[in-house]
Scaffold this active site. Structure first.
Site, PDB file in Angstrom:
ATOM      1  N   SER A  77       0.837  -1.201   0.000  1.00 59.89           N
ATOM      2  CA  SER A  77       0.000   0.000   0.000  1.00 59.89           C
ATOM      3  C   SER A  77       0.878   1.260   0.000  1.00 59.89           C
ATOM      4  O   SER A  77       1.634   1.460  -0.951  1.00 59.89           O
ATOM      5  CB  SER A  77      -0.955  -0.077   1.210  1.00 59.89           C
ATOM      6  OG  SER A  77      -1.915   0.940   1.172  1.00 59.89           O
ATOM      7  N   ASP A  93     -10.102  -3.855  -5.342  1.00 64.75           N
ATOM      8  CA  ASP A  93      -9.437  -2.889  -4.449  1.00 64.75           C
ATOM      9  C   ASP A  93     -10.189  -1.552  -4.470  1.00 64.75           C
ATOM     10  O   ASP A  93     -10.270  -0.896  -5.515  1.00 64.75           O
ATOM     11  CB  ASP A  93      -7.989  -2.695  -4.917  1.00 64.75           C
ATOM     12  CG  ASP A  93      -7.141  -1.920  -3.908  1.00 64.75           C
ATOM     13  OD1 ASP A  93      -7.715  -1.081  -3.174  1.00 64.75           O
ATOM     14  OD2 ASP A  93      -5.924  -2.156  -3.857  1.00 64.75           O
ATOM     15  N   HIS A 129      -8.044  -4.527  -1.023  1.00 67.21           N
ATOM     16  CA  HIS A 129      -6.779  -3.843  -0.739  1.00 67.21           C
ATOM     17  C   HIS A 129      -5.925  -4.670   0.228  1.00 67.21           C
ATOM     18  O   HIS A 129      -4.703  -4.562   0.223  1.00 67.21           O
ATOM     19  CB  HIS A 129      -7.054  -2.452  -0.164  1.00 67.21           C
ATOM     20  CG  HIS A 129      -5.863  -1.545  -0.218  1.00 67.21           C
ATOM     21  ND1 HIS A 129      -5.323  -1.090  -1.405  1.00 67.21           N
ATOM     22  CD2 HIS A 129      -5.085  -1.019   0.758  1.00 67.21           C
ATOM     23  CE1 HIS A 129      -4.274  -0.315  -1.153  1.00 67.21           C
ATOM     24  NE2 HIS A 129      -4.102  -0.265   0.162  1.00 67.21           N
TER      25      HIS A 129
HETATM   26  C1  MLT Z   1      -1.375   6.011  -0.245  1.00 69.03           C
HETATM   27  O1  MLT Z   1      -1.774   7.005   0.330  1.00 69.03           O
HETATM   28  O2  MLT Z   1      -0.177   5.732  -0.396  1.00 69.03           O
HETATM   29  C2  MLT Z   1      -2.418   5.091  -0.799  1.00 69.03           C
HETATM   30  O3  MLT Z   1      -3.656   5.721  -0.851  1.00 69.03           O
HETATM   31  C3  MLT Z   1      -2.497   3.828  -0.017  1.00 69.03           C
HETATM   32  C4  MLT Z   1      -2.872   4.076   1.418  1.00 69.03           C
HETATM   33  O4  MLT Z   1      -1.988   4.364   2.200  1.00 69.03           O
HETATM   34  O5  MLT Z   1      -4.052   3.970   1.757  1.00 69.03           O
END
Ligand code: MLT
Length: 208
Positions: free
Chosen positions: A105, A155, A186
């Site tokens: 992520s 996701d 996700h």
């Molecule tokens: C991010 O902010 O890098 C992406 O949206 C993934 C997350 O941290 O939720």
């Protein structure tokens, strides 16, 4: 910038033949989160696991965002370069080779930025639920570096068209990309662990 500026964990290699891993957690995680994953996908690897230095309502991240999926790109670039400096210093301190990043992520997104901005820092990358981190990245020369991109079909955070764009960006930059879309959201699934372990254990993950 000194490497001690990143709180981190380091686990030395149990097997000198296994590639070191740079573990990069998701939003709200920390340096302990992915140690178990690292051990599962590559037992014997040295593990270098920093904590993101940006706080969003108290939750550690690797760069600032303006909203979900909307990144402060200046901060992305600055933080990716800081992470690159940290890895270079940690390599000297711990005597390890260039690592393969394993990012989830937000951690996958900073790993993607690092690959594009400082291609020499990483030997390759496993990007779990990654997005395109920079809208206009510099032309990177990834020279056959192996990249495994695992996306989730359902996701809710990464739009369906985004991960193919990221795969194309890396392919155009000369990386050897394996992109799989899993029946997942996700969050990580057992399939992520199995695919990452198989990829790292065979020739796909070795630099060309
Ligand atoms: C991010 O902010 O890098 C992406 O949206 C993934 C997350 O941290 O939720």
């Amino acid at each position: 910038m000194t490497e001690t500026a990143f709180i981190h964990r380091f686990e030395p290699a149990g097997d000198a033949g296994s590639p070191p891993l740079l573990l990069l957690h998701g939003t709200g995680g920390d340096e302990n989160d992915l140690l178990g994953l690292g051990q599962m996908i590559s037992p014997g690897s040295a593990l270098l696991s920093p904590r993101g230095r940006v706080l969003e309502h108290g939750m550690p991240r690797f760069f600032r965002r303006l909203a979900e999926g909307v990144f402060d790109e200046e901060d992305v670039a600055r933080r990716a370069n800081e992470l690159g400096d940290f890895v270079a210093e940690a390599r000297q301190r711990y005597g390890i080779a260039a690592p393969i990043a394993v990012g989830f992520s937000n951690g996958a997104n900073i790993a993607a930025a690092l690959l594009l901005l400082q291609p020499d820092v990483l030997a390759g990358a496993i990007l779990l639920r990654a997005m395109v981190p920079l809208s206009d990245p510099p032309k990177a020369a990834l020279g056959g570096k192996p990249v495994l991109l695992l996306s989730g079909h359902g996701d809710p955070i990464v739009p369906a068209s985004n991960s193919p764009r990221l795969a194309a960006l890396f392919t155009e930059a000369g990386a050897r990309v394996t992109h799989k879309v899993l029946p997942a959201g996700h969050q990580l699934s057992q399939a992520d662990v199995t695919l990452a372990r198989d990829w790292i254990g065979n020739a796909e993950s070795r630099a060309a």
